[in-house]
Design a protein around this motif. Sequence first.
Motif, PDB file in Angstrom:
ATOM      1  N   HIS A  65       0.853  -1.191   0.000  1.00 43.29           N
ATOM      2  CA  HIS A  65       0.000   0.000   0.000  1.00 43.29           C
ATOM      3  C   HIS A  65       0.888   1.240   0.000  1.00 43.29           C
ATOM      4  CE1 HIS A  65      -3.500  -2.507   0.730  1.00 43.29           C
ATOM      5  NE2 HIS A  65      -2.743  -3.170   1.587  1.00 43.29           N
ATOM      6  N   VAL A  66       0.647   2.124  -0.953  1.00 43.41           N
ATOM      7  CA  VAL A  66       1.468   3.331  -1.083  1.00 43.41           C
ATOM      8  C   VAL A  66       0.689   4.536  -0.561  1.00 43.41           C
ATOM      9  CG1 VAL A  66       2.620   4.881  -2.719  1.00 43.41           C
ATOM     10  CG2 VAL A  66       2.730   2.395  -3.064  1.00 43.41           C
ATOM     11  N   ILE A  67       1.333   5.277   0.321  1.00 49.96           N
ATOM     12  CA  ILE A  67       0.754   6.532   0.843  1.00 49.96           C
ATOM     13  C   ILE A  67       1.679   7.647   0.382  1.00 49.96           C
ATOM     14  CG2 ILE A  67       0.130   7.835   2.912  1.00 49.96           C
ATOM     15  CD1 ILE A  67      -0.028   5.079   4.382  1.00 49.96           C
ATOM     16  N   THR A  68       1.190   8.493  -0.510  1.00 51.56           N
ATOM     17  CA  THR A  68       2.067   9.515  -1.071  1.00 51.56           C
ATOM     18  C   THR A  68       1.392  10.878  -1.062  1.00 51.56           C
ATOM     19  OG1 THR A  68       3.582   9.970  -2.893  1.00 51.56           O
ATOM     20  CG2 THR A  68       1.431   9.037  -3.494  1.00 51.56           C
ATOM     21  N   GLY A  69       2.027  11.846  -1.703  1.00 52.64           N
ATOM     22  CA  GLY A  69       1.508  13.216  -1.710  1.00 52.64           C
ATOM     23  C   GLY A  69       2.637  14.165  -1.377  1.00 52.64           C
ATOM     24  N   PRO A  70       2.343  15.459  -1.309  1.00 53.14           N
ATOM     25  CA  PRO A  70       3.391  16.445  -1.043  1.00 53.14           C
ATOM     26  C   PRO A  70       3.754  16.502   0.434  1.00 53.14           C
ATOM     27  CG  PRO A  70       1.266  17.523  -1.217  1.00 53.14           C
ATOM     28  CD  PRO A  70       1.020  16.068  -1.502  1.00 53.14           C
ATOM     29  N   MET A  71       4.684  17.362   0.767  1.00 54.03           N
ATOM     30  CA  MET A  71       5.054  17.543   2.179  1.00 54.03           C
ATOM     31  C   MET A  71       3.876  18.133   2.959  1.00 54.03           C
ATOM     32  SD  MET A  71       8.965  18.971   2.041  1.00 54.03           S
ATOM     33  CE  MET A  71       9.109  19.085   3.826  1.00 54.03           C
ATOM     34  N   PHE A  72       3.817  17.860   4.227  1.00 56.39           N
ATOM     35  CA  PHE A  72       2.810  18.377   5.178  1.00 56.39           C
ATOM     36  C   PHE A  72       1.394  17.870   4.866  1.00 56.39           C
ATOM     37  CE2 PHE A  72       6.015  21.759   4.456  1.00 56.39           C
ATOM     38  CZ  PHE A  72       6.635  21.759   5.694  1.00 56.39           C
ATOM     39  N   ALA A  73       1.291  16.799   4.121  1.00 52.13           N
ATOM     40  CA  ALA A  73      -0.050  16.290   3.763  1.00 52.13           C
ATOM     41  C   ALA A  73      -0.561  15.280   4.782  1.00 52.13           C
ATOM     42  CB  ALA A  73      -0.002  15.653   2.380  1.00 52.13           C
ATOM     43  N   GLY A  74       0.303  14.832   5.675  1.00 51.92           N
ATOM     44  CA  GLY A  74      -0.130  13.849   6.675  1.00 51.92           C
ATOM     45  C   GLY A  74       0.276  12.429   6.342  1.00 51.92           C
ATOM     46  N   LYS A  75       1.311  12.257   5.535  1.00 59.41           N
ATOM     47  CA  LYS A  75       1.746  10.899   5.145  1.00 59.41           C
ATOM     48  C   LYS A  75       2.259  10.119   6.357  1.00 59.41           C
ATOM     49  CE  LYS A  75       4.808  12.360   2.184  1.00 59.41           C
ATOM     50  NZ  LYS A  75       4.661  13.814   2.482  1.00 59.41           N
ATOM     51  N   THR A  76       3.161  10.749   7.104  1.00 58.69           N
ATOM     52  CA  THR A  76       3.709  10.041   8.270  1.00 58.69           C
ATOM     53  C   THR A  76       2.620   9.814   9.318  1.00 58.69           C
ATOM     54  OG1 THR A  76       5.878  10.994   7.862  1.00 58.69           O
ATOM     55  CG2 THR A  76       5.507  10.102  10.059  1.00 58.69           C
ATOM     56  N   SER A  77       1.735  10.790   9.483  1.00 60.57           N
ATOM     57  CA  SER A  77       0.637  10.625  10.451  1.00 60.57           C
ATOM     58  C   SER A  77      -0.252   9.451  10.045  1.00 60.57           C
ATOM     59  CB  SER A  77      -0.216  11.896  10.519  1.00 60.57           C
ATOM     60  OG  SER A  77       0.581  13.022  10.783  1.00 60.57           O
ATOM     61  N   ALA A  78      -0.565   9.364   8.759  1.00 62.87           N
ATOM     62  CA  ALA A  78      -1.418   8.266   8.279  1.00 62.87           C
ATOM     63  C   ALA A  78      -0.717   6.923   8.476  1.00 62.87           C
ATOM     64  CB  ALA A  78      -1.763   8.481   6.807  1.00 62.87           C
ATOM     65  N   LEU A  79       0.571   6.903   8.182  1.00 62.44           N
ATOM     66  CA  LEU A  79       1.341   5.668   8.345  1.00 62.44           C
ATOM     67  C   LEU A  79       1.350   5.252   9.826  1.00 62.44           C
ATOM     68  CD1 LEU A  79       3.191   3.587   6.945  1.00 62.44           C
ATOM     69  CD2 LEU A  79       5.111   5.096   7.463  1.00 62.44           C
ATOM     70  N   ALA A  80       1.590   6.206  10.689  1.00 62.17           N
ATOM     71  CA  ALA A  80       1.637   5.901  12.128  1.00 62.17           C
ATOM     72  C   ALA A  80       0.293   5.347  12.614  1.00 62.17           C
ATOM     73  CB  ALA A  80       2.015   7.152  12.913  1.00 62.17           C
ATOM     74  N   ARG A  81      -0.796   5.888  12.091  1.00 64.70           N
ATOM     75  CA  ARG A  81      -2.128   5.372  12.494  1.00 64.70           C
ATOM     76  C   ARG A  81      -2.310   3.930  12.011  1.00 64.70           C
ATOM     77  NH1 ARG A  81      -3.859  10.600  11.065  1.00 64.70           N
ATOM     78  NH2 ARG A  81      -4.564   9.882   9.033  1.00 64.70           N
ATOM     79  N   LYS A  82      -1.895   3.665  10.785  1.00 66.04           N
ATOM     80  CA  LYS A  82      -1.985   2.287  10.267  1.00 66.04           C
ATOM     81  C   LYS A  82      -1.207   1.335  11.163  1.00 66.04           C
ATOM     82  CE  LYS A  82      -4.120   2.622   6.184  1.00 66.04           C
ATOM     83  NZ  LYS A  82      -5.453   2.012   6.016  1.00 66.04           N
ATOM     84  N   LEU A  83      -0.007   1.748  11.537  1.00 67.62           N
ATOM     85  CA  LEU A  83       0.845   0.868  12.332  1.00 67.62           C
ATOM     86  C   LEU A  83       0.286   0.674  13.734  1.00 67.62           C
ATOM     87  CD1 LEU A  83       4.393   2.028  11.205  1.00 67.62           C
ATOM     88  CD2 LEU A  83       2.946   0.225  10.271  1.00 67.62           C
ATOM     89  N   ALA A  84      -0.258   1.736  14.311  1.00 61.57           N
ATOM     90  CA  ALA A  84      -0.838   1.609  15.649  1.00 61.57           C
ATOM     91  C   ALA A  84      -2.023   0.646  15.617  1.00 61.57           C
ATOM     92  CB  ALA A  84      -1.267   2.979  16.163  1.00 61.57           C
ATOM     93  N   THR A  85      -2.835   0.740  14.569  1.00 55.39           N
ATOM     94  CA  THR A  85      -3.982  -0.161  14.437  1.00 55.39           C
ATOM     95  C   THR A  85      -3.516  -1.603  14.252  1.00 55.39           C
ATOM     96  OG1 THR A  85      -5.246   1.596  13.392  1.00 55.39           O
ATOM     97  CG2 THR A  85      -6.077  -0.637  13.111  1.00 55.39           C
ATOM     98  N   ALA A  86      -2.539  -1.773  13.379  1.00 54.67           N
ATOM     99  CA  ALA A  86      -2.011  -3.120  13.136  1.00 54.67           C
ATOM    100  C   ALA A  86      -1.465  -3.717  14.421  1.00 54.67           C
ATOM    101  CB  ALA A  86      -0.921  -3.052  12.082  1.00 54.67           C
ATOM    102  N   ARG A  87      -0.743  -2.897  15.122  1.00 56.95           N
ATOM    103  CA  ARG A  87      -0.097  -3.373  16.342  1.00 56.95           C
ATOM    104  C   ARG A  87      -1.113  -3.715  17.421  1.00 56.95           C
ATOM    105  NH1 ARG A  87       3.965  -0.401  20.425  1.00 56.95           N
ATOM    106  NH2 ARG A  87       4.826  -2.357  21.175  1.00 56.95           N
ATOM    107  N   SER A  88      -2.118  -2.881  17.546  1.00 53.49           N
ATOM    108  CA  SER A  88      -3.097  -3.111  18.613  1.00 53.49           C
ATOM    109  C   SER A  88      -3.974  -4.319  18.311  1.00 53.49           C
ATOM    110  CB  SER A  88      -3.954  -1.866  18.849  1.00 53.49           C
ATOM    111  OG  SER A  88      -4.747  -1.621  17.728  1.00 53.49           O
ATOM    112  N   SER A  89      -3.945  -4.801  17.065  1.00 52.65           N
ATOM    113  CA  SER A  89      -4.665  -6.038  16.776  1.00 52.65           C
ATOM    114  C   SER A  89      -3.725  -7.241  16.790  1.00 52.65           C
ATOM    115  CB  SER A  89      -5.421  -5.926  15.449  1.00 52.65           C
ATOM    116  OG  SER A  89      -4.554  -5.584  14.411  1.00 52.65           O
ATOM    117  N   GLY A  90      -2.555  -7.066  17.377  1.00 55.32           N
ATOM    118  CA  GLY A  90      -1.685  -8.200  17.650  1.00 55.32           C
ATOM    119  C   GLY A  90      -0.601  -8.453  16.626  1.00 55.32           C
ATOM    120  N   ASN A  91      -0.492  -7.585  15.627  1.00 53.03           N
ATOM    121  CA  ASN A  91       0.527  -7.788  14.602  1.00 53.03           C
ATOM    122  C   ASN A  91       1.888  -7.267  15.043  1.00 53.03           C
ATOM    123  OD1 ASN A  91      -0.985  -8.566  11.915  1.00 53.03           O
ATOM    124  ND2 ASN A  91      -2.250  -7.078  13.018  1.00 53.03           N
ATOM    125  N   ALA A  92       2.927  -7.960  14.622  1.00 55.63           N
ATOM    126  CA  ALA A  92       4.278  -7.452  14.820  1.00 55.63           C
ATOM    127  C   ALA A  92       4.589  -6.470  13.698  1.00 55.63           C
ATOM    128  CB  ALA A  92       5.272  -8.601  14.810  1.00 55.63           C
TER     129      ALA A  92
END
Length: 283
Positions: A65-92
């Motif tokens: 899954h690719v998350i792209t766009g210009p700077m300050f668009a929220g790419k890292t924030s979106a990625l961090a949310r994905k990872l937090a969700t993945a992690r909280s459902s038991g994924n490494a």
Amino acid sequence: MERAFASPNSPVSSRSRFLPSRPGRPLPFARRGKGDEDLRADVCLEIADEVGPRRRARARVGEIHVITGPMFAGKTSALARKLATARSSGNAVFAITSSLEAERFGARAETSLVTHDGDAFTGDEEGVCNTIEGCDFGEARVRAIGTENGWTFASEDAKALERADVVAVDEAQFMPGLIDFALECAEKRGQIVYIAGLDGDYRRRRFGEVLDLIPMCDSVTRLRGTCAECGRASSFSRRVVDLGDGEDVVSVGGSEKYAPACRACYLRLGRDESRGDVAPRWE
Ligand SMILES: Nc1ncnc2c1ncn2[C@@H]1O[C@H](COP(=O)(O)OP(=O)(O)O)[C@@H](O)[C@H]1O
Ligand SMILES: Cc1cn([C@H]2C[C@H](O)[C@@H](COP(=O)(O)O)O2)c(=O)[nH]c1=O
């Protein structure tokens, strides 16, 4: 950590077959009580569509899954949310960022994904997420790599990368060899891969290999931010300082060097500043 999964033949819907079944372990959500198994299925369905330890074992082929766009668009924030969700459902989770990030965010960027708001997705060593009571988190690591090092990791990190359910790359525009790495994770190891990074530089030209991943990925999200000039949605990154003739495309920085720009402001300000390199390409 031992993991038990629901049998593929158990009498649940095909979607809920992705769900981890862990007798005796707390649900990763606060509500518990009668009918916990149903609750587990109901609550987890929306996240199980994308990630889940069960899924890797079942499919043996991952996703990109690719998350792209210009700077300050929220790419890292979106990625961090994905990872937090993945992690909280038991994924490494294993997340990789560029060692160049330390230039703007300091040493914490060696083991965290840091956003422009100062928030961070941090690995286990720093003990952030494990403090939430009742949650059953998968392990998480964040590592910064230098382009000169390629995709090499210390042996413990390499093992963690190998066993991760979800692999993420932030600042992907800085990573040569991105395609081979993403394909190896998804197609050899069956991992769910998130790639976040700029598709274009301040001149709106291809930046690194992010664009080359598009024909090979499962989804693309192109985010927009807010134009610093007029408040409309921004689609481009404008370099606001003149770094001189023949300036490098790569120049690490934040709002002291770049601003989010809508199309109209990008064109207007590019021309006002006589920056031939950002003039419309049809002129
Ligand atoms: N011009 C700006 N300067 C600094 N921060 C900004 C600016 N515009 C937006 N932001 C903040 O940046 C956040 C997004 O940060 P981040 O997720 O790191 O974006 P990206 O990874 O796309 O650069 C927004 O939620 C917003 O609060
Ligand atoms: C447009 C542009 C950006 N960069 C650098 C500046 C930052 O260090 C990163 C982008 O970070 P973000 O998380 O997307 O905000 O890339 C660059 O080197 N050259 C450019 O043209």
